[in-house]
Design a protein around this motif. Sequence first.
Motif, PDB file in Angstrom:
ATOM      1  N   LEU A 158       0.856  -1.182   0.000  1.00  0.00           N
ATOM      2  CA  LEU A 158       0.000   0.000   0.000  1.00  0.00           C
ATOM      3  C   LEU A 158       0.894   1.234   0.000  1.00  0.00           C
ATOM      4  O   LEU A 158       1.719   1.401   0.897  1.00  0.00           O
ATOM      5  CB  LEU A 158      -0.912   0.024   1.229  1.00  0.00           C
ATOM      6  N   VAL A 159       0.737   2.063  -1.018  1.00  0.00           N
ATOM      7  CA  VAL A 159       1.471   3.322  -1.107  1.00  0.00           C
ATOM      8  C   VAL A 159       0.455   4.450  -0.934  1.00  0.00           C
ATOM      9  O   VAL A 159      -0.470   4.580  -1.732  1.00  0.00           O
ATOM     10  CB  VAL A 159       2.177   3.479  -2.468  1.00  0.00           C
ATOM     11  N   THR A 160       0.597   5.237   0.115  1.00  0.00           N
ATOM     12  CA  THR A 160      -0.338   6.337   0.352  1.00  0.00           C
ATOM     13  C   THR A 160       0.325   7.668   0.010  1.00  0.00           C
ATOM     14  O   THR A 160       1.501   7.885   0.307  1.00  0.00           O
ATOM     15  CB  THR A 160      -0.841   6.361   1.802  1.00  0.00           C
ATOM     16  N   VAL A 161      -0.441   8.551  -0.608  1.00  0.00           N
ATOM     17  CA  VAL A 161       0.053   9.852  -1.057  1.00  0.00           C
ATOM     18  C   VAL A 161      -0.845  10.951  -0.472  1.00  0.00           C
ATOM     19  O   VAL A 161      -2.016  11.053  -0.819  1.00  0.00           O
ATOM     20  CB  VAL A 161       0.039   9.927  -2.598  1.00  0.00           C
ATOM     21  N   GLY A 162      -0.306  11.725   0.437  1.00  0.00           N
ATOM     22  CA  GLY A 162      -1.085  12.795   1.057  1.00  0.00           C
ATOM     23  C   GLY A 162      -2.293  12.278   1.819  1.00  0.00           C
ATOM     24  O   GLY A 162      -3.350  12.902   1.811  1.00  0.00           O
ATOM     25  N   THR A 163      -2.138  11.162   2.510  1.00  0.00           N
ATOM     26  CA  THR A 163      -3.238  10.570   3.286  1.00  0.00           C
ATOM     27  C   THR A 163      -3.204  11.066   4.731  1.00  0.00           C
ATOM     28  O   THR A 163      -2.152  11.032   5.366  1.00  0.00           O
ATOM     29  CB  THR A 163      -3.141   9.034   3.266  1.00  0.00           C
ATOM     30  N   PRO A 164      -4.326  11.518   5.269  1.00  0.00           N
ATOM     31  CA  PRO A 164      -4.361  12.010   6.661  1.00  0.00           C
ATOM     32  C   PRO A 164      -4.428  10.868   7.680  1.00  0.00           C
ATOM     33  O   PRO A 164      -5.451  10.659   8.326  1.00  0.00           O
ATOM     34  CB  PRO A 164      -5.630  12.866   6.690  1.00  0.00           C
ATOM     35  N   HIS A 165      -3.331  10.135   7.808  1.00  0.00           N
ATOM     36  CA  HIS A 165      -3.307   8.978   8.718  1.00  0.00           C
ATOM     37  C   HIS A 165      -3.559   9.373  10.168  1.00  0.00           C
ATOM     38  O   HIS A 165      -4.011   8.551  10.971  1.00  0.00           O
ATOM     39  CB  HIS A 165      -1.952   8.269   8.620  1.00  0.00           C
ATOM     40  N   HIS A 166      -3.271  10.603  10.506  1.00  0.00           N
ATOM     41  CA  HIS A 166      -3.473  11.076  11.874  1.00  0.00           C
ATOM     42  C   HIS A 166      -4.500  12.217  11.908  1.00  0.00           C
ATOM     43  O   HIS A 166      -4.531  12.997  12.860  1.00  0.00           O
ATOM     44  CB  HIS A 166      -2.140  11.529  12.465  1.00  0.00           C
ATOM     45  N   GLY A 167      -5.320  12.278  10.870  1.00  0.00           N
ATOM     46  CA  GLY A 167      -6.360  13.293  10.809  1.00  0.00           C
ATOM     47  C   GLY A 167      -5.847  14.614  10.282  1.00  0.00           C
ATOM     48  O   GLY A 167      -4.655  14.785  10.010  1.00  0.00           O
ATOM     49  N   SER A 168      -6.765  15.568  10.124  1.00  0.00           N
ATOM     50  CA  SER A 168      -6.408  16.895   9.632  1.00  0.00           C
ATOM     51  C   SER A 168      -6.962  17.957  10.578  1.00  0.00           C
ATOM     52  O   SER A 168      -8.142  17.930  10.944  1.00  0.00           O
ATOM     53  CB  SER A 168      -6.988  17.126   8.235  1.00  0.00           C
ATOM     54  N   ALA A 169      -6.109  18.894  10.950  1.00  0.00           N
ATOM     55  CA  ALA A 169      -6.537  19.972  11.837  1.00  0.00           C
ATOM     56  C   ALA A 169      -7.637  20.808  11.195  1.00  0.00           C
ATOM     57  O   ALA A 169      -8.457  21.408  11.893  1.00  0.00           O
ATOM     58  CB  ALA A 169      -5.341  20.869  12.188  1.00  0.00           C
ATOM     59  N   PHE A 170      -7.673  20.839   9.871  1.00  0.00           N
ATOM     60  CA  PHE A 170      -8.716  21.610   9.195  1.00  0.00           C
ATOM     61  C   PHE A 170     -10.075  20.941   9.371  1.00  0.00           C
ATOM     62  O   PHE A 170     -11.090  21.615   9.531  1.00  0.00           O
ATOM     63  CB  PHE A 170      -8.378  21.754   7.709  1.00  0.00           C
ATOM     64  N   ALA A 171     -10.096  19.604   9.350  1.00  0.00           N
ATOM     65  CA  ALA A 171     -11.348  18.889   9.597  1.00  0.00           C
ATOM     66  C   ALA A 171     -11.822  19.161  11.026  1.00  0.00           C
ATOM     67  O   ALA A 171     -13.007  19.391  11.270  1.00  0.00           O
ATOM     68  CB  ALA A 171     -11.152  17.388   9.375  1.00  0.00           C
ATOM     69  N   ASP A 172     -10.900  19.149  11.971  1.00  0.00           N
ATOM     70  CA  ASP A 172     -11.250  19.459  13.360  1.00  0.00           C
ATOM     71  C   ASP A 172     -11.846  20.859  13.467  1.00  0.00           C
ATOM     72  O   ASP A 172     -12.846  21.072  14.158  1.00  0.00           O
ATOM     73  CB  ASP A 172     -10.003  19.382  14.254  1.00  0.00           C
ATOM     74  N   TYR A 173     -11.220  21.801  12.775  1.00  0.00           N
ATOM     75  CA  TYR A 173     -11.670  23.187  12.830  1.00  0.00           C
ATOM     76  C   TYR A 173     -13.100  23.321  12.305  1.00  0.00           C
ATOM     77  O   TYR A 173     -13.949  23.957  12.948  1.00  0.00           O
ATOM     78  CB  TYR A 173     -10.723  24.051  12.005  1.00  0.00           C
ATOM     79  N   LEU A 174     -13.375  22.712  11.147  1.00  0.00           N
ATOM     80  CA  LEU A 174     -14.708  22.829  10.559  1.00  0.00           C
ATOM     81  C   LEU A 174     -15.770  22.177  11.450  1.00  0.00           C
ATOM     82  O   LEU A 174     -16.846  22.739  11.672  1.00  0.00           O
ATOM     83  CB  LEU A 174     -14.735  22.187   9.172  1.00  0.00           C
ATOM     84  N   ILE A 175     -15.452  20.994  11.960  1.00  0.00           N
ATOM     85  CA  ILE A 175     -16.407  20.286  12.825  1.00  0.00           C
ATOM     86  C   ILE A 175     -16.661  21.085  14.104  1.00  0.00           C
ATOM     87  O   ILE A 175     -17.806  21.236  14.544  1.00  0.00           O
ATOM     88  CB  ILE A 175     -15.885  18.880  13.177  1.00  0.00           C
ATOM     89  N   ASP A 176     -15.594  21.625  14.703  1.00  0.00           N
ATOM     90  CA  ASP A 176     -15.735  22.396  15.947  1.00  0.00           C
ATOM     91  C   ASP A 176     -16.517  23.686  15.718  1.00  0.00           C
ATOM     92  O   ASP A 176     -17.337  24.091  16.557  1.00  0.00           O
ATOM     93  CB  ASP A 176     -14.354  22.727  16.522  1.00  0.00           C
ATOM     94  N   GLU A 177     -16.263  24.356  14.582  1.00  0.00           N
ATOM     95  CA  GLU A 177     -16.935  25.616  14.297  1.00  0.00           C
ATOM     96  C   GLU A 177     -18.425  25.412  14.054  1.00  0.00           C
ATOM     97  O   GLU A 177     -19.251  26.227  14.460  1.00  0.00           O
ATOM     98  CB  GLU A 177     -16.283  26.295  13.084  1.00  0.00           C
TER      99      GLU A 177
END
Length: 359
Positions: free
Chosen positions: A196-215
């Motif tokens: 499995l070769v991953t390219v730009g995969t958010p294996h540990h999540g994305s702070a931007f997703a956190d921001y949108l969900i929190d907002e």
Amino acid sequence: MPMSSLAVCRAPSAILTSLLTLPLLRLTVTAHQCGRGRTKGTQRVSIPVAVRRFSASPPLSREIAPTDAAHISEVRKTIADEFALIKDAYQAPKHPVVLAHGLLGFAELKLAGSYLPGIHYWRGIQEALTTQGAEVITASVPPSGSIEKRAAKLAQDIEAQAQGKSVNVVAHSMGGLDARYMISQLRPKGVDVKSLVTVGTPHHGSAFADYLIDELGPDYLPHVYKAWERVTGWEPGAFSQLTQKYMAEQFNPATPDDPNVQYFSYGAMVNGRPPLFSMFRISHKLIQEREGPNDGLVSVESSQWGVYKGTLAGVNHLDLINWTNRIRTNLQRLMGHPPSFNAVAFYLGIGDMLAKEGL
């Protein structure tokens, strides 16, 4: 998580809605397709003039902006111009290559039926790998479905097209999470993944997703999800699964690696700050402050999983799948700074790497 260049409103709901609909509207992208013809053993790729012109000038070394240099320890191996030019020959991997798309992705999008050519998520990449001599399988999973549902569809597509052959999965963005879940949790009998070769995969999540969900907040979020499903017809299960908390507390602990699969990963980072009208300007700044260097949606730190092959410098999340902004590229050439990254060369390089690994 590909996006487009629409204006982003300040209201949280508008931010989410505009960001999530962008990949379907971004049409000003470049598509480079390779010609046919190859030799046995080491595959010789016939590259048309259109592709060669992408990086016809010698690549220039890139300087890392001071804001990124402060986090250089997190970047590890920085790849500045290794994939600027397409080489004369590449080896083909032994097993078929499965291309797994990211959030809101598709294999081919038909906007006008048979009247106009379809829009491909992997622009010119499938053709290039096929010319290289690789057998290529493209999967098409629910665009914004949950990882569980996307992984199940990924397994179905592989089983139907691979016909019992072992495969190498090459995944962009969320596609890497789908593949990890499929390998670790679903373990489909008809699917044998060798790497499995991953390219730009958010294996540990994305702070931007956190921001949108929190907002948006727990009270408003269900309404946004309902509106999304009503307008697109797609379930919104993916969005809450891309947060750092979900990945750290739920997904990663429950999704261990398979010892029989080789895991490789690449990250990317934008040098300096994206231009004023870049679709990544807001998200890049937010992730930079919270996680460090990033490609506009996924940080270098989050993209690392398994054997980390390096960080592509001066590359954003859309560049990774050859959705490069044509105007930006032409302006760079006029200013004497030809692009130092060619996505076609990058994926041909991945195929060559897999071949040398015996895969």
